[in-house]
Design an enzyme around this catalytic site. Structure first.
Site, PDB file in Angstrom:
ATOM      1  N   GLY A 131     -21.535  16.623  16.793  1.00  0.00           N
ATOM      2  CA  GLY A 131     -20.589  16.797  15.858  1.00  0.00           C
ATOM      3  C   GLY A 131     -20.299  15.572  15.331  1.00  0.00           C
ATOM      4  O   GLY A 131     -20.806  14.328  15.558  1.00  0.00           O
ATOM      5  N   LEU A 150     -19.970   9.068  18.777  1.00  0.00           N
ATOM      6  CA  LEU A 150     -20.954   8.232  17.963  1.00  0.00           C
ATOM      7  C   LEU A 150     -20.297   7.071  17.355  1.00  0.00           C
ATOM      8  O   LEU A 150     -20.706   5.846  17.040  1.00  0.00           O
ATOM      9  CB  LEU A 150     -21.221   9.169  16.761  1.00  0.00           C
ATOM     10  CG  LEU A 150     -22.311  10.246  17.352  1.00  0.00           C
ATOM     11  CD1 LEU A 150     -22.772  10.999  16.124  1.00  0.00           C
ATOM     12  CD2 LEU A 150     -23.551   9.726  17.873  1.00  0.00           C
ATOM     13  N   HIS A 163     -10.512  13.468  15.705  1.00  0.00           N
ATOM     14  CA  HIS A 163     -11.042  12.444  14.780  1.00  0.00           C
ATOM     15  C   HIS A 163     -10.022  12.640  13.461  1.00  0.00           C
ATOM     16  O   HIS A 163      -9.777  11.575  12.854  1.00  0.00           O
ATOM     17  CB  HIS A 163     -12.353  12.553  14.237  1.00  0.00           C
ATOM     18  CG  HIS A 163     -13.343  12.053  15.300  1.00  0.00           C
ATOM     19  ND1 HIS A 163     -12.972  10.538  15.533  1.00  0.00           N
ATOM     20  CD2 HIS A 163     -14.280  12.292  16.065  1.00  0.00           C
ATOM     21  CE1 HIS A 163     -14.071  10.069  16.425  1.00  0.00           C
ATOM     22  NE2 HIS A 163     -14.843  11.141  16.693  1.00  0.00           N
ATOM     23  N   HIS A 179     -12.841  17.720  19.872  1.00  0.00           N
ATOM     24  CA  HIS A 179     -13.199  16.215  19.774  1.00  0.00           C
ATOM     25  C   HIS A 179     -13.318  15.897  18.324  1.00  0.00           C
ATOM     26  O   HIS A 179     -12.595  14.828  17.714  1.00  0.00           O
ATOM     27  CB  HIS A 179     -14.365  15.937  20.215  1.00  0.00           C
ATOM     28  CG  HIS A 179     -15.048  14.635  20.051  1.00  0.00           C
ATOM     29  ND1 HIS A 179     -15.220  13.717  21.318  1.00  0.00           N
ATOM     30  CD2 HIS A 179     -15.495  13.742  19.040  1.00  0.00           C
ATOM     31  CE1 HIS A 179     -15.772  12.486  20.845  1.00  0.00           C
ATOM     32  NE2 HIS A 179     -15.644  12.521  19.441  1.00  0.00           N
ATOM     33  N   GLU A 180     -13.753  16.618  17.425  1.00  0.00           N
ATOM     34  CA  GLU A 180     -13.864  16.599  15.906  1.00  0.00           C
ATOM     35  C   GLU A 180     -12.339  16.630  15.367  1.00  0.00           C
ATOM     36  O   GLU A 180     -12.132  15.800  14.376  1.00  0.00           O
ATOM     37  CB  GLU A 180     -14.725  17.300  15.117  1.00  0.00           C
ATOM     38  CG  GLU A 180     -16.287  17.444  15.868  1.00  0.00           C
ATOM     39  CD  GLU A 180     -16.817  15.718  15.983  1.00  0.00           C
ATOM     40  OE1 GLU A 180     -16.611  14.928  15.200  1.00  0.00           O
ATOM     41  OE2 GLU A 180     -17.720  15.795  16.683  1.00  0.00           O
ATOM     42  N   GLN A 182     -15.746   9.364  10.229  1.00  0.00           N
ATOM     43  CA  GLN A 182     -17.049   8.512  10.904  1.00  0.00           C
ATOM     44  C   GLN A 182     -17.847   8.046   9.975  1.00  0.00           C
ATOM     45  O   GLN A 182     -18.986   7.323  10.283  1.00  0.00           O
ATOM     46  CB  GLN A 182     -17.481   9.414  12.033  1.00  0.00           C
ATOM     47  CG  GLN A 182     -16.694   9.751  13.119  1.00  0.00           C
ATOM     48  CD  GLN A 182     -17.453  10.314  14.263  1.00  0.00           C
ATOM     49  OE1 GLN A 182     -17.348  11.727  14.328  1.00  0.00           O
ATOM     50  NE2 GLN A 182     -17.889   9.897  15.441  1.00  0.00           N
TER      51      GLN A 182
HETATM   52 CO    CO Z   1     -16.341  11.071  18.175  1.00  0.00          CO
END
Ligand code: CO
Length: 174
Positions: free
Chosen positions: A46, A103, A148, A144-145, A51
């Site tokens: 993902g 990441l 973000h 999770h995304e 990011q």
């Molecule tokens: Co992340």
């Protein structure tokens, strides 16, 4: 398509609330294509636009589709979800613990409690309504995304965080 550099923890953009995407044209499509290439290159499942240093409500999610993953994730394996302006509109009461990495925080993992099921409403790359009912790992990656996009990182609500000594292919990086 092009690789974009992945923003690392410490950058302001990872702590900001992402803005809604108003236009669904070539610029967005290029971003989505670049995000997929960048995510694959980094071995992730993902990626969120912050990011790659963009303060926009754009995420992609794709579980792996090797034989092991197909057994583990079933029909969710290998499906690419491109979600623009995503919102979680329903969650299961049931929560499950799982190990995640990010990441943007290389070398660290943590145990995070997530809803076992989420319903996500979003738009696709053309602005059409997108509706995803996600279970298990897919639900985890979506949470999770979408975190973000709210400036939230997994370490903010992990029960424990530890440093990774070696690479584990089965670990979820997102
Ligand atoms: Co992340």
């Amino acid at each position: 398509m092009a690789l974009r550099p992945i923003t690392l923890i410490g950058a302001d953009v990872l702590r900001q609330k992402a803005l809604r995407v108003p236009h669904f044209g070539a610029e967005l499509h290029e971003l989505l294509d670049d995000m997929l290439e960048t995510m694959i290159d980094a071995g992730g499942v993902g990626l969120a636009a912050p990011q790659v240093s963009l303060n926009q409500q754009v995420i992609i999610v794709r579980l792996p589709d090797d034989r092991d993953s197909v057994r583990r994730y079933g029909e969710q394996a290998g499906v690419l979800y491109e979600a623009v302006n995503p919102k979680i509109v329903r969650v299961s009461h049931n929560r499950v613990d799982g190990v995640e990495g990010c990441l943007s925080i290389p070398g660290y993992l943590g145990t995070v409690s997530r809803h076992d099921m989420v319903v996500v409403r979003a738009q696709d790359r053309h602005g059409r309504a997108l509706h995803v009912k996600a279970y298990g790992w897919l639900a985890r990656v979506f949470q999770h995304e979408i975190d973000h996009l709210n400036g939230v990182l997994f370490i903010d609500h992990a029960k424990d965080v530890w440093q990774l000594r070696e690479t584990h292919a089965e670990i979820m990086l997102a």
